[in-house]
Enzyme design. Structure first.
Site, PDB file in Angstrom:
ATOM      1  N   VAL A 177      -0.833   7.243   0.389  1.00  0.00           N
ATOM      2  CA  VAL A 177      -1.779   7.873   1.343  1.00  0.00           C
ATOM      3  C   VAL A 177      -2.566   6.231   1.839  1.00  0.00           C
ATOM      4  O   VAL A 177      -3.144   5.537   1.184  1.00  0.00           O
ATOM      5  CB  VAL A 177      -2.919   8.511   0.652  1.00  0.00           C
ATOM      6  CG1 VAL A 177      -3.989   8.904   1.756  1.00  0.00           C
ATOM      7  CG2 VAL A 177      -2.229   9.924   0.072  1.00  0.00           C
ATOM      8  N   SER A 178      -2.225   5.933   3.127  1.00  0.00           N
ATOM      9  CA  SER A 178      -2.698   4.865   3.713  1.00  0.00           C
ATOM     10  C   SER A 178      -3.841   4.541   3.760  1.00  0.00           C
ATOM     11  O   SER A 178      -4.978   5.584   3.610  1.00  0.00           O
ATOM     12  CB  SER A 178      -2.053   4.646   5.110  1.00  0.00           C
ATOM     13  OG  SER A 178      -0.488   4.975   4.898  1.00  0.00           O
TER      14      SER A 178
END
Length: 757
Positions: A421-422
């Site tokens: 998850v950036s």
């Protein structure tokens, strides 16, 4: 359920009562097993009462925070030990947001005669343990039931309770001080172990149902069983009993909770001691009542546990661990194999989050807004509405809501990240550039759940999001987490994102926006083909190894860039993915990488000989401040200098052979048996700026170095400070249309840089 209500504590201290004074044996044991670190240390005492131990720790050299939920206790402690230098803090560690404790790690956490009064003591103990500095200590001093009258059972712990709260610690030591037990705990976060229990011999399969239920804070209920492991509520089916009914019945019989909603999430099959086992995973979506130990012969206690702590609980019943992983994939790593058959109908959203999660999300939104990455009210509102921690349940809240931190959620056999998850600031900026409006139809390429949920929030109930990922595990996570969080407008499918969305999911006229969430080396034709005219593609595009999240607008059959963001993602593993070819030099210390275009004809032996010969140096005369970005220089060199490649230094083998800048590959140019690369050297006093310098080797080295230095000067005079160039993306079969061209298998990138007169 509290062992003693808060108001009773106020009465206790208002009446002048206290607890047993600190003995000399306790003082000696603390000095031996929890000495003050050299230079001082930080300690927190939980349930400090009238403050004797806190004052003792302060006198020993600790900086002490003393915590109690009773104002009366803190008032007496503050008055009696006014000169001790202790910070007295009213806080319910079991229920309150821990923000007042601060963010600095502790060296010592102490519970003296207080842990028995905490209901979810294992969770609290582990949560404080995660706040320890490496090598820190949790010290528990407690009465034992065997030495305590039955009427005072609530003030003491028995051996079974001690076994539960000490599970999941790497080091557990126990001492006796009179009739008290002293536990010295170190190394929180020991791995969860999937445990089994003996089964009765039978020629048939064992079928059962497990109830997964969460409280108003999103914590899951687990019981410590008489078998010495954590388990979910549940048990065997009663005849032809429906699966949901079995789980609801067992939940009521074992915990006293009455389910108001329940749905089967999946059915698991495995084998235990050679007996086939079928387990229904039932998600309870609501309940009434209070938790009680209704069947003490089976479970000695029930506790609500944080999801991010499930990976370090100690022994957990294997089917329960598999059920937890079914609802929240990834929260319990390293489980034995199981066959999983998901239910066709996803369960409804199940709310629940802690005050700390609410606070940290608000702080995250402020940080993203202050950084300028979310200028629109719509994107800020989406960030505030979507609970990011529910898409990374294996991460703590501080990590989940850090605005500048990507959370790795999947690794391959070599421990390389394959899904994440950036960082939220980057997701916010990409969403801004996608220009999503209510009713938008969105394709996300590369899944994870959170970004899709944000896009769905922006698209609203009349829009929708299709998210595609190559990895079935990632797709399973996305489906589960979007269902749990209520992101109903998200459809997750497995497939290679380079092929776009399945035909049946492509809206008429195409998607209004396509968001790519991995490093793409090429522009897939499907992305252009499935994008509506005037729609926006936001893609982290690799250009000679340099990645920029570029926002494109479709005009006819071409894409035109309108915004660039310096970034980095996990690389594409699909059909358009590419591992950069490289030539290894200097016994593995150096690697010449060809990120784009054909690999040039390199004679490694000749080149290595050149590297050990005379070095040429050409100073460019161009300087930049140490904090100044020169990100356009990288792309300018990569797209305009013939023979461009990159020189990588293997840090573990670094002998000082080459002056490659730390933590970055160097821009380089390759010639016939010759190589030049760009580095920089400090200038000024103090060294607040650096000057770009070209180093080169080989017969053509001097010319290559001059070429690099000249290109830097052109960048300085005509590109620097003017932003990124024009960029148009055409199909691979499109002829050259001017500018500097980077050709890839599926696309042709045409750059329009300012040119020197």
């Amino acid at each position: 359920m509290r062992t003693v209500p808060a108001e009773r504590w106020e009465q206790h201290y208002a009446g002048g009562l206290s607890f047993s004074p600190l003995s000399e044996e306790e003082r000696a044991l603390i000095a031996e097993h929890a000495p003050v670190p050299e230079g001082g240390g930080r300690a927190v005492e939980v349930g400090c009462g009238t403050g004797e131990l806190a004052a003792h720790l302060a006198a020993a050299g600790y900086l002490v925070t003393a915590v109690d939920l009773a104002e009366g206790a803190l008032a007496r402690a503050g008055a009696e030990y006014a000169e001790a230098g202790v910070r007295w803090l009213r806080l319910d560690v079991e229920r309150d947001d821990p923000a007042p404790l601060g963010g600095d790690p502790f060296d010592l956490v102490v519970f003296r005669l207080s842990l028995a009064f905490v209901q979810d003591r294992t969770r609290v103990l582990h949560a404080l343990g995660r706040r320890l500095r490496t090598g820190g200590t949790v010290l528990v001093i407690t009465p034992l039931v065997e030495h305590t009258p039955a009427a005072k059972r609530h003030i003491a712990l028995d051996e079974d309770e001690i076994a539960a709260l000490t599970s999941g610690w790497a080091s557990v030591r126990r001492f006796a001080v009179g009739e008290l037990a002293v536990l010295v705990l170190r190394g929180p976060g020991a791995a969860t172990v999937a445990a089994e229990r003996a089964l009765a011999v039978t020629g048939h399969a064992v079928a059962g149902a497990l109830a997964v239920v969460t409280d108003e804070h999103g914590r899951v209920l687990l019981g410590w069983s008489g078998r010495g492991m954590w388990e979910l509520p549940g048990g065997k089916l009663d005849g032809a009993e429906p699966l949901e009914a079995a789980a609801v019945r067992e939940l009521a019989e074992e915990t006293g909770l009455q389910a108001t909603g329940a749905v089967v999430v999946a059915v698991l099959t495995d084998a235990a001691q050679g007996t086939p086992r079928i387990t229904a995973v039932v998600r309870v979506t609501g309940f009434t009542g209070e938790v009680t130990t209704a069947e003490p012969e089976k479970f000695t206690r029930w506790e609500w546990h944080e999801l991010h702590g499930l990976g370090s609980l100690g022994p957990v019943f294997a089917p329960a661990a598999q059920a937890l992983d079914t609802v929240w994939p990834g929260v319990v790593p390293g489980l034995p194999p199981v066959s999983r058959y998901p239910h066709d109908t996803p369960p409804p959203a199940v709310p629940g989050e802690s005050p700390e999660a609410v606070r940290r999300r608000a702080e995250m939104v402020r940080a993203v807004s202050d950084g300028g990455w979310a200028p629109s009210a719509e994107v800020r509102a989406a960030l505030g509405a979507v609970p990011r921690h529910r898409f990374v349940p294996e991460a703590g809240l501080a990590e989940a809501y850090h605005h500048d931190l990507a959370v790795i959620t999947r690794r391959d056999g070599h421990q390389r990240a394959t899904s994440s998850v950036s960082a939220v600031w980057l997701q916010a900026r990409m969403l801004e550039n996608a220009r999503l409006r209510p009713g938008a139809r969105v394709l996300e390429v590369g899944s994870g759940g959170y970004n899709a949920a944000l896009a769905a929030q922006l698209a609203g109930p009349t829009g929708g999001v299709v998210t595609v990922d190559l990895d079935p595990y990632v797709v399973r996570r996305t489906r589960r987490f979007t269902a749990e969080a209520g992101s109903g407008a998200v459809v997750a499918v497995q497939g290679d994102g380079a092929l776009g969305a399945p035909a049946g999911l492509v809206p008429r006229g195409g998607f209004d926006a396509i968001l790519v969430s991995y490093n793409a080396w090429d522009i897939a034709p499907a992305w252009i083909g499935q994008l509506a005219e005037g729609g926006h593609l936001v893609v982290p595009l690799e250009i000679h190894g340099y990645t920029r999240a570029i926002a494109f607008e479709r005009r006819g059959d071409a894409l035109h860039a309108r915004d660039w963001t310096y970034c980095g993602f996990i690389r594409d593993r699909g059909a358009l993915g590419r591992d950069a070819p490289e030539v290894v030099l200097a016994d593995g210390e150096l690697r010449v990488r060809f990120e784009d275009g054909a690999v040039l004809d390199v004679d490694a032996v000749v080149l290595e000989a050149a590297l050990r010969g005379e070095r040429f140096e050409v100073r460019s005369g161009v300087t930049v401040a140490r904090e100044e970005s020169f990100e356009t220089l990288q792309l300018y060199l990569a797209t305009t200098v013939p023979g461009f490649c990159r020189l990588a230094l293997e840090r573990r083998a670094d002998t000082g052979f080459a002056a490659v800048v730390p933590a970055a590959d160097a821009a380089a140019v390759l010639g016939s048996g010759s190589l030049a690369y760009l580095t920089h050297v400090p200038v000024g006093a103090p060294s607040q700026s650096v000057e770009f310098v070209a180093h080169a080797f080989g017969e053509e080295g001097a010319g290559l170095a001059a070429r690099l230095a000249a290109a830097v000067r052109i960048w300085d005079g005509h590109v620097r400070g003017r932003g990124y160039p024009g960029l148009a993306v055409h199909g691979a079969d499109t002829g050259r249309t001017g500018g500097h061209v980077v050709s890839k298998p599926a696309s042709r990138l045409v750059f329009s840089w300012p040119t020197a007169p």
